[in-house]
Design an enzyme around this catalytic site. Structure first.
Site, PDB file in Angstrom:
ATOM      1  N   ASP A 105      -9.854  -5.542  -3.833  1.00 30.03           N
ATOM      2  CA  ASP A 105      -9.459  -4.629  -2.728  1.00 30.03           C
ATOM      3  C   ASP A 105     -10.032  -3.244  -2.967  1.00 30.03           C
ATOM      4  O   ASP A 105     -10.127  -2.658  -3.869  1.00 30.03           O
ATOM      5  CB  ASP A 105      -7.814  -4.325  -3.154  1.00 30.03           C
ATOM      6  N   SER A 130       0.886  -1.267   0.143  1.00 33.77           N
ATOM      7  CA  SER A 130       0.056  -0.011   0.020  1.00 33.77           C
ATOM      8  C   SER A 130       0.942   1.391   0.019  1.00 33.77           C
ATOM      9  O   SER A 130       1.763   1.442  -0.990  1.00 33.77           O
ATOM     10  CB  SER A 130      -0.867   0.049   1.199  1.00 33.77           C
ATOM     11  N   HIS A 168      -7.262  -6.133   0.562  1.00 37.65           N
ATOM     12  CA  HIS A 168      -6.003  -5.222   0.853  1.00 37.65           C
ATOM     13  C   HIS A 168      -5.384  -6.122   2.239  1.00 37.65           C
ATOM     14  O   HIS A 168      -4.546  -5.163   2.733  1.00 37.65           O
ATOM     15  CB  HIS A 168      -6.628  -3.939   1.062  1.00 37.65           C
TER      16      HIS A 168
END
Lengths: 285, 285
Positions: A230, A152, A263
């Site tokens: 995600d 991320s 995620h």
């Protein structure tokens, strides 16, 4: 030099050692904590190449250490893993006024801030690329072969750091990276605070912009995994922008969509073995 | 029946699914949360055998799910994993007066309490051995082949549950188990509150006592790993007492000391693959 090192935790893991240290950072002007995994090969005289892991928003050095399951494959491949924190820390370090999760503490974005009040402490790029590797390579049985990965915000960091330092990092991989921070809400918020209003200055910290301005000779091997489920994909991560830039520049980044993954660290755990093997191939090449 | 099930979390992991559910427990008289990993084989019509994991003091269903790295090998071997909580939960469930970590919430010890105020909710043995397996086997694509593992208090639980139910559990493994709770401070404290002063009644919940009273026909395959640097080894876990009992009874338990390892999840992560392969051998036999 960043001595003294203070050993906070020490665990036997997969016949190697999982350790946690605190040290005074001259770059960030505060004490910093990091974790390191030393594979069993380093129990004897052998030195290990190092994979740096940059974590995402709200994380510390511990998320990857405890949840990714990376030590098993690092032990097999003889890789050291270094997990730094995601921002400077401490009562004297400025935070977002509303303590938002996406600015200030836990949200350093791995860049060098130029704007007050951030610029005294928030020099994460220099910390990650200079002070920390110097400390690691002077302290532990590791080589100066380096690779970098992240998740991320840390995926943004890993790709950006590798692209800005061809040769210093042999490869870069990322899970769910923010690939175009100058174009997404998380990136715009952080960059406007840390770097100010001159959006041209933002481009030096943006993976998609760095690919677009790269020369062929600078190619760093890149592997990216992105989950199709995600929830940040469309608004924040903007994977398609990097795919387009790579096509324009014929940049050979491997960018894979993984069906059904989100995620979370369960996604990272599912594919970390492939990422570490990708790095090991470069170390062995 | 314990309907309805409420799905709290759902993650793709190693091509299978890591899920978290809440359900009303009739045995414990409170809502209970558990985690389950369904391996990729169950995406089609195939049913998986189940390994139950019992966690230690202070833990919930999430410690093993996030830290052990077990899903990778469960996916390879086609095993479902079920991770229950460590005690009944909720505002109406009694806790230790001083909220001690080793009694009450987070410290159910997997036994059926007989003493007030504990006996209304703290029926963890019946929950683990009856209500939960029934729910799991009626709800998910799993077989009625069961094995059981655990850590510390949960290692005590796994061994004790398997020894009390020969045939219902094909094998049992444990990390750092409390093997003789009637003789250690953690066990004496919990058993005196949950079971009262009659120490004869404690023996039915003690692994070492169960081994000493076992008949040859009841042998359940057992594997135990114990770290030599575990700070609880000498005072609380008392591994040597089980080794002695196994010798007396010629019980073929595999009890291994692992050099340099402690009581942490890094220890569990390092050897969980061997434990799951041990269970898979029994399922395949």
């Amino acid at each position: 030099m960043s001595e003294p090192l203070e050993l906070l935790e020490n665990y036997r893991a997969f016949e190697g050692w999982q350790k946690r240290y605190r040290h005074p950072s001259q770059t960030l002007h505060c004490p910093m904590t990091y974790s390191i995994y030393l594979p069993p090969q380093t129990n004897t005289a052998k030195k290990a190449p190092v994979v740096y892991w940059l974590s995402g928003l709200t994380c510390s050095d511990e998320n990857f250490s405890t949840k990714a399951g990376a030590q098993r494959i690092a032990a097999e491949l003889g890789l050291a893993l270094v997990m730094p924190d995601t921002s400077p820390r401490g009562d004297r370090v400025p935070d977002a006024e509303d303590q938002a999760y996406d600015l200030g503490l836990g949200a350093g974005f791995y860049i060098n801030a130029t704007q007050a009040p951030w610029n005294h402490h928030y020099q994460m790029y220099d910390y990650i690329t200079k002070e920390l590797p110097t400390l690691i390579e002077q302290t532990f049985p590791v080589t100066n072969q380096r690779a970098i990965s992240g998740h991320s915000m840390g995926g943004h960091g890993a790709l950006m750091v590798a692209l800005k330092n061809p040769g210093r990092y042999l490869s870069a991989t990322a899970f769910s990276p923010i690939v175009n921070p100058t174009q997404c809400p998380w990136g715009k918020k952080a960059f406007s605070h840390y770097l100010g209003d001159d959006k041209e200055s933002w481009k030096a910290w943006d993976t998609t912009e760095l690919i677009l301005s790269s020369a062929d000779a600078d190619n760093v091997p890149i592997l990216i995994d992105q989950g199709t489920e995600d929830s940040f994909l469309k608004k924040q991560l903007l994977t398609e922008n990097l795919i387009s830039a790579s096509k324009i520049k014929h940049y050979p980044a491997k960018i894979r969509y993984q069906q059904g993954y989100d995620h979370s660290y369960y996604f990272i755990a599912s594919f970390i073995e492939e990422h570490l093997r990708f790095h090991a191939q470069q170390f062995d090449a």
